[in-house]
Every structure is written in C-alpha cells, then in structure tokens.
Design an enzyme around this catalytic site. Structure first.
Site, PDB file in Angstrom:
ATOM      1  N   HIS A  44       0.833  -1.204   0.000  1.00 12.96           N
ATOM      2  CA  HIS A  44       0.000   0.000   0.000  1.00 12.96           C
ATOM      3  C   HIS A  44       0.869   1.255   0.000  1.00 12.96           C
ATOM      4  O   HIS A  44       0.823   2.078   0.928  1.00 12.96           O
ATOM      5  CB  HIS A  44      -0.933  -0.009   1.220  1.00 12.96           C
ATOM      6  CG  HIS A  44      -2.031  -1.011   1.101  1.00 12.96           C
ATOM      7  ND1 HIS A  44      -2.629  -1.615   2.190  1.00 12.96           N
ATOM      8  CD2 HIS A  44      -2.648  -1.537   0.016  1.00 12.96           C
ATOM      9  CE1 HIS A  44      -3.558  -2.455   1.779  1.00 12.96           C
ATOM     10  NE2 HIS A  44      -3.587  -2.424   0.470  1.00 12.96           N
ATOM     11  N   HIS A  78      -0.664  -9.997   1.832  1.00 14.45           N
ATOM     12  CA  HIS A  78      -1.960  -9.974   2.514  1.00 14.45           C
ATOM     13  C   HIS A  78      -2.684 -11.314   2.482  1.00 14.45           C
ATOM     14  O   HIS A  78      -3.537 -11.582   3.332  1.00 14.45           O
ATOM     15  CB  HIS A  78      -2.879  -8.941   1.860  1.00 14.45           C
ATOM     16  CG  HIS A  78      -2.349  -7.547   1.879  1.00 14.45           C
ATOM     17  ND1 HIS A  78      -1.535  -7.048   0.896  1.00 14.45           N
ATOM     18  CD2 HIS A  78      -2.526  -6.546   2.768  1.00 14.45           C
ATOM     19  CE1 HIS A  78      -1.228  -5.799   1.175  1.00 14.45           C
ATOM     20  NE2 HIS A  78      -1.812  -5.466   2.306  1.00 14.45           N
ATOM     21  N   CYS A 100       2.268 -13.690   3.532  1.00 13.12           N
ATOM     22  CA  CYS A 100       3.069 -13.608   4.750  1.00 13.12           C
ATOM     23  C   CYS A 100       2.841 -14.867   5.597  1.00 13.12           C
ATOM     24  O   CYS A 100       1.699 -15.302   5.765  1.00 13.12           O
ATOM     25  CB  CYS A 100       2.666 -12.368   5.537  1.00 13.12           C
ATOM     26  SG  CYS A 100       3.412 -12.272   7.182  1.00 13.12           S
ATOM     27  N   HIS A 130     -10.643  -5.023   3.524  1.00  9.47           N
ATOM     28  CA  HIS A 130      -9.179  -5.077   3.466  1.00  9.47           C
ATOM     29  C   HIS A 130      -8.762  -6.411   2.857  1.00  9.47           C
ATOM     30  O   HIS A 130      -9.383  -7.446   3.099  1.00  9.47           O
ATOM     31  CB  HIS A 130      -8.599  -4.933   4.873  1.00  9.47           C
ATOM     32  CG  HIS A 130      -7.107  -4.793   4.916  1.00  9.47           C
ATOM     33  ND1 HIS A 130      -6.268  -5.873   4.826  1.00  9.47           N
ATOM     34  CD2 HIS A 130      -6.308  -3.713   5.035  1.00  9.47           C
ATOM     35  CE1 HIS A 130      -5.017  -5.459   4.893  1.00  9.47           C
ATOM     36  NE2 HIS A 130      -5.008  -4.143   5.020  1.00  9.47           N
ATOM     37  N   GLU A 132      -6.361  -8.526   3.414  1.00  4.70           N
ATOM     38  CA  GLU A 132      -6.104  -9.629   4.345  1.00  4.70           C
ATOM     39  C   GLU A 132      -7.406 -10.169   4.916  1.00  4.70           C
ATOM     40  O   GLU A 132      -7.597 -11.380   5.013  1.00  4.70           O
ATOM     41  CB  GLU A 132      -5.199  -9.167   5.498  1.00  4.70           C
ATOM     42  CG  GLU A 132      -4.916 -10.291   6.490  1.00  4.70           C
ATOM     43  CD  GLU A 132      -4.207  -9.831   7.756  1.00  4.70           C
ATOM     44  OE1 GLU A 132      -4.459 -10.422   8.831  1.00  4.70           O
ATOM     45  OE2 GLU A 132      -3.389  -8.887   7.675  1.00  4.70           O
ATOM     46  N   CYS A 199       0.316  -9.643  14.624  1.00  2.00           N
ATOM     47  CA  CYS A 199       1.752  -9.745  14.359  1.00  2.00           C
ATOM     48  C   CYS A 199       2.519  -8.820  15.306  1.00  2.00           C
ATOM     49  O   CYS A 199       2.301  -7.605  15.293  1.00  2.00           O
ATOM     50  CB  CYS A 199       2.048  -9.367  12.905  1.00  2.00           C
ATOM     51  SG  CYS A 199       3.810  -9.349  12.515  1.00  2.00           S
ATOM     52  N   SER A 228      -3.784   1.074   6.016  1.00  2.00           N
ATOM     53  CA  SER A 228      -4.524   1.135   7.285  1.00  2.00           C
ATOM     54  C   SER A 228      -3.566   1.054   8.463  1.00  2.00           C
ATOM     55  O   SER A 228      -3.763   1.714   9.486  1.00  2.00           O
ATOM     56  CB  SER A 228      -5.565   0.011   7.353  1.00  2.00           C
ATOM     57  OG  SER A 228      -4.962  -1.255   7.198  1.00  2.00           O
ATOM     58  N   SER A 271       4.439  -0.593   5.270  1.00  5.11           N
ATOM     59  CA  SER A 271       4.400  -0.596   3.807  1.00  5.11           C
ATOM     60  C   SER A 271       5.237   0.528   3.201  1.00  5.11           C
ATOM     61  O   SER A 271       5.176   0.761   1.993  1.00  5.11           O
ATOM     62  CB  SER A 271       2.942  -0.446   3.335  1.00  5.11           C
ATOM     63  OG  SER A 271       2.349   0.712   3.893  1.00  5.11           O
TER      64      SER A 271
END
Length: 296
Positions: A44, A78, A100, A130, A132, A199, A228, A271
């Site tokens: 992003h 994502h 990831c 979003h 993810e 995370c 975000s 990001s």
C-alpha cells in the site's frame, strides 16, 4: 548563527518481513520472466508500486485475473481466499505465493475452526474489505463476521459461542477492547474465545514509535494513502508529538513545518520503503538549508 538541525530516520520503520519477502519474490521473478502480474497493489504505497511497475510488474484486479490464462501471478503478503487459488487452477495460472507466513498461519487456524464439528461463530476484528480480511473471511465460505467498532457488533448472535480472531496488523489495545465489549454482551454461559493473532513485529512498533516521535521537534510520517497500518501508527506518533505530519512523499512537505526546528524525525508504516523515507529526509534537509540561506 547557522541553525544545526538533526534529521533522523527511524531504524525500525519500513517494510515488515512479509512485505520484504513479497517484493524480493517479485524482483527475483522479474529477473527471470519479464512478464509478471500482481493481484492488487503489492504494497500500500504508490511510490513503491510505481517503482516495480517500471521493472515490469503489472497490477491486476480479481476480475482481470479471471480473463488471463497461462501467465504468472504473484499473490502479495496480505493473502487470498481459496477462490483465488481455484480460479488459478481453472485458468492454468502459475501462482507465485508471497502470502506472509503470519497471515498464512492465521488462515489455517480460522479454517480449522470453521471445519470443526459444531463450529462457533467466527468473528474477525479487522477492516471490512481489506485484502487480508477478505482472505480470512474466505476461509469460512464468507460466513465470518467482521467487526471494527461498536456499531458492527449487532451482527453477532450473542447467544452462540464466539471465536474471535484479528487481522494481523490491528492494534493490541484495540483488540483487547473489542474482546471486552463482546464478552460483556455475551449471554450467560456463552463461551467467547479470543485468539492471539496480531503480528508482534507490527504491534510492537506502536510504543517504540511513540518514544521516537517524542524525541524530535517535528515528525514526518511517510505512508501510502491506502495503508490502514500507517493510519494507526501515525495516530500513535501524533499522540506523542502534535507536530506530526502525514505525507506520502517529499513533494508533500510543507516548509512551514520545518521553521525553527532543531530535530526532524522521519518514520513510516510497514508498507513504507526505506528509500522513500531517505528521500524525505534529504528533502527536509534541503528545505532547512534553503530557509537558512534566505535568512542569511
């Protein structure tokens, strides 16, 4: 007397390991095959996306992927829902999977819960739409309930067991408060299980960034408008230093921000590429030097 201004780039800011790995995979693939598609922006940050586009990475939508066959498509950090892999198989698309590892483990945990006998309601604390979160909801055939604030809690049936998960980049404090709200509304004897899925590489940045922000006269927080995670981290910096400014690149620096400052801190989101923060730092120095020259 010439003003001495320190410019420090936060050593802990920038790409998390998931984003770094995705970009490394993209560049490695581009060195072998000049045609490579990426499903959605690889990160992003528009400046980094444009840099990779110049190398040959082509960003596509899900609809555009549906019209492709016999090509290479990279899946970004994502993650994606099962339907994306099914589409790739139908269209003979070779997937370069850069999901990831933290997100991949979360997808598997949600899938295991969903496939269990008499599964609870699966609730995901995250941002609706979003990338993810779309991948996480996809593990439940679209049945998971996404919540982000108190106004979305009415979608939950509080008479049934609840398994709460979180988008990996949400704040620990926000997740704790969401769990408390859900637990308070749950009926007597209703089990609410909260799974720790945030995370830590991302979550632990917030407190440290607050200390970094407080140590400088002004903060230039660099992140893409779609990030975000960037908005959350920017908020932490702003709480510690009201002279924190959100920018996408050096062109957005307002010289007025840098007047009479003694130190400038440059930081960013997970990001935000390091090279972009360095460009911002160099631009800030140039502005200060120009101001000093004008003041003679």
């Amino acid at each position: 007397m010439r003003r001495q201004v320190e410019v420090e780039i936060d050593s802990g800011s920038g790409f998390c390991f998931g984003v770094t790995a995705a970009i490394d995979k993209a560049e490695t693939q581009l060195n072998v095959h000049p045609e490579l598609y990426c499903l959605g922006d690889i990160v992003h940050n528009s400046d980094e996306v444009e840099r990779l586009q110049r190398k040959g990475l082509q960003t596509i939508t899900h609809a555009e992927m549906g019209a492709l066959t016999n090509v290479n498509v990279l899946l970004r950090a994502h993650g994606e829902p099962p339907s994306t892999y099914q589409l790739a198989a139908r269209n003979n698309i070779n997937i370069i999977d850069a999901t990831c590892p933290v997100v991949l483990r979360l997808q598997r945990r949600i899938k295991t819960t969903y496939d269990s006998p008499n599964p609870p309601q699966i609730v995901i604390y995250g941002k609706t739409g979003h990338a993810e979160v779309n991948g996480l909801v996809g593990q439940t055939d679209g049945t998971a309930i996404v919540v982000d604030d108190s106004s979305t809690l009415d979608n939950i049936d509080f008479s049934r067991p609840i398994a709460l998960y979180s988008q990996t980049t949400k704040s620990l404090e926000g997740y704790r408060k969401m769990y408390e709200r859900i637990a308070e509304r749950a009926g007597d004897g209703v089990e609410v299980t909260c799974h720790d899925t945030i995370c830590r590489q991302v979550a632990n940045r917030a407190e440290r960034l607050g200390a970094f922000a407080a140590s400088h006269s002004v903060i230039l927080f660099v992140c893409g408008k779609k990030s975000s995670n960037g908005r959350v981290l920017y908020g932490h910096c702003l709480e510690s230093n009201p002279r924190t400014h959100l920018i996408s690149n050096p062109s957005e620096i307002n010289p007025e921000w840098l007047k009479n400052v003694t130190s400038i801190g440059v930081c960013g989101a997970t990001s935000t590429p390091r090279w972009l923060m360095e460009d911002v730092g160099e631009a800030a120095i140039s502005i200060v030097n120009r101001q000093e020259g004008e003041n003679g």
